[in-house]
Scaffold this motif. Structure first.
Motif, PDB file in Angstrom:
ATOM      1  N   ASN A 109      15.265  29.909  -5.667  1.00  0.00           N
ATOM      2  CA  ASN A 109      15.476  29.742  -4.234  1.00  0.00           C
ATOM      3  C   ASN A 109      16.056  31.001  -3.606  1.00  0.00           C
ATOM      4  N   LEU A 110      16.997  31.659  -4.285  1.00  0.00           N
ATOM      5  CA  LEU A 110      17.566  32.894  -3.760  1.00  0.00           C
ATOM      6  C   LEU A 110      16.532  34.009  -3.717  1.00  0.00           C
ATOM      7  N   SER A 111      15.700  34.098  -4.733  1.00  0.00           N
ATOM      8  CA  SER A 111      14.652  35.120  -4.743  1.00  0.00           C
ATOM      9  C   SER A 111      13.658  34.899  -3.609  1.00  0.00           C
ATOM     10  N   LYS A 112      13.303  33.659  -3.383  1.00  0.00           N
ATOM     11  CA  LYS A 112      12.365  33.349  -2.307  1.00  0.00           C
ATOM     12  C   LYS A 112      12.978  33.663  -0.940  1.00  0.00           C
ATOM     13  N   ALA A 113      14.260  33.335  -0.759  1.00  0.00           N
ATOM     14  CA  ALA A 113      14.937  33.623   0.506  1.00  0.00           C
ATOM     15  C   ALA A 113      15.055  35.125   0.728  1.00  0.00           C
ATOM     16  N   ALA A 114      15.316  35.879  -0.328  1.00  0.00           N
ATOM     17  CA  ALA A 114      15.410  37.335  -0.194  1.00  0.00           C
ATOM     18  C   ALA A 114      14.044  37.932   0.134  1.00  0.00           C
ATOM     19  N   ASP A 115      12.991  37.404  -0.439  1.00  0.00           N
ATOM     20  CA  ASP A 115      11.642  37.894  -0.135  1.00  0.00           C
ATOM     21  C   ASP A 115      11.258  37.617   1.310  1.00  0.00           C
ATOM     22  N   ASN A 116      11.802  36.556   1.887  1.00  0.00           N
ATOM     23  CA  ASN A 116      11.492  36.197   3.274  1.00  0.00           C
ATOM     24  C   ASN A 116      12.511  36.763   4.259  1.00  0.00           C
ATOM     25  N   PHE A 117      13.365  37.692   3.810  1.00  0.00           N
ATOM     26  CA  PHE A 117      14.375  38.357   4.637  1.00  0.00           C
ATOM     27  C   PHE A 117      15.333  37.363   5.281  1.00  0.00           C
TER      28      PHE A 117
ATOM     29  N   ILE B 266      18.248  36.606   3.764  1.00  0.00           N
ATOM     30  CA  ILE B 266      19.565  36.940   3.235  1.00  0.00           C
ATOM     31  C   ILE B 266      19.953  38.314   3.757  1.00  0.00           C
ATOM     32  N   ASN B 267      21.131  38.390   4.389  1.00  0.00           N
ATOM     33  CA  ASN B 267      21.627  39.679   4.867  1.00  0.00           C
ATOM     34  C   ASN B 267      22.237  40.435   3.701  1.00  0.00           C
ATOM     35  N   ARG B 268      21.879  41.695   3.596  1.00  0.00           N
ATOM     36  CA  ARG B 268      22.421  42.533   2.529  1.00  0.00           C
ATOM     37  C   ARG B 268      23.080  43.748   3.165  1.00  0.00           C
ATOM     38  N   ARG B 269      24.086  44.253   2.516  1.00  0.00           N
ATOM     39  CA  ARG B 269      24.703  45.484   2.974  1.00  0.00           C
ATOM     40  C   ARG B 269      24.905  46.383   1.774  1.00  0.00           C
ATOM     41  N   ILE B 270      24.859  47.659   2.042  1.00  0.00           N
ATOM     42  CA  ILE B 270      25.014  48.657   0.983  1.00  0.00           C
ATOM     43  C   ILE B 270      26.441  49.164   1.030  1.00  0.00           C
ATOM     44  N   VAL B 271      27.098  49.183  -0.115  1.00  0.00           N
ATOM     45  CA  VAL B 271      28.471  49.656  -0.220  1.00  0.00           C
ATOM     46  C   VAL B 271      28.474  50.862  -1.145  1.00  0.00           C
ATOM     47  N   PHE B 272      29.069  51.945  -0.676  1.00  0.00           N
ATOM     48  CA  PHE B 272      29.171  53.161  -1.483  1.00  0.00           C
ATOM     49  C   PHE B 272      30.538  53.198  -2.143  1.00  0.00           C
ATOM     50  N   TYR B 273      30.549  53.526  -3.413  1.00  0.00           N
ATOM     51  CA  TYR B 273      31.794  53.564  -4.186  1.00  0.00           C
ATOM     52  C   TYR B 273      31.971  54.959  -4.754  1.00  0.00           C
ATOM     53  N   ASN B 274      33.120  55.551  -4.484  1.00  0.00           N
ATOM     54  CA  ASN B 274      33.439  56.873  -5.000  1.00  0.00           C
ATOM     55  C   ASN B 274      34.120  56.698  -6.348  1.00  0.00           C
ATOM     56  N   GLY B 275      33.457  57.117  -7.399  1.00  0.00           N
ATOM     57  CA  GLY B 275      33.983  56.944  -8.746  1.00  0.00           C
ATOM     58  C   GLY B 275      35.121  57.882  -9.076  1.00  0.00           C
ATOM     59  N   ILE B 276      35.254  58.984  -8.342  1.00  0.00           N
ATOM     60  CA  ILE B 276      36.325  59.933  -8.627  1.00  0.00           C
ATOM     61  C   ILE B 276      37.643  59.437  -8.044  1.00  0.00           C
TER      62      ILE B 276
END
Length: 57
Positions: free
Chosen positions: A30-38, A40-50
């Motif tokens: 169900n989650l895969s199908k919802a993601a394919d149909n846009f 589910i809102n997604r956001r990109i988070v950048f992580y500084n490893g240093i």
């Protein structure tokens, strides 16, 4: 006749096992199908490893 009965028994067993899905598989599908149909809102988070901090996008 024996081969026919074996073939019928195997086909019934395969059909019975094909219908058995646990709740995790259903939720994942169900989650895969919802993601394919846009749906589910997604956001990109950048992580500084240093510095071990999250960077704003």
């Amino acid at each position: 006749m024996n081969k026919v009965l074996t073939l019928v028994a195997v086909s019934f067993m395969l059909a019975a096992f094909a219908g058995c899905m646990d709740d995790a598989d259903v939720a994942s599908r169900n989650l895969s199908k919802a993601a394919d149909n846009f749906e589910i809102n997604r956001r990109i988070v950048f992580y500084n490893g240093i510095t071990d901090t999250y960077m704003p996008p």
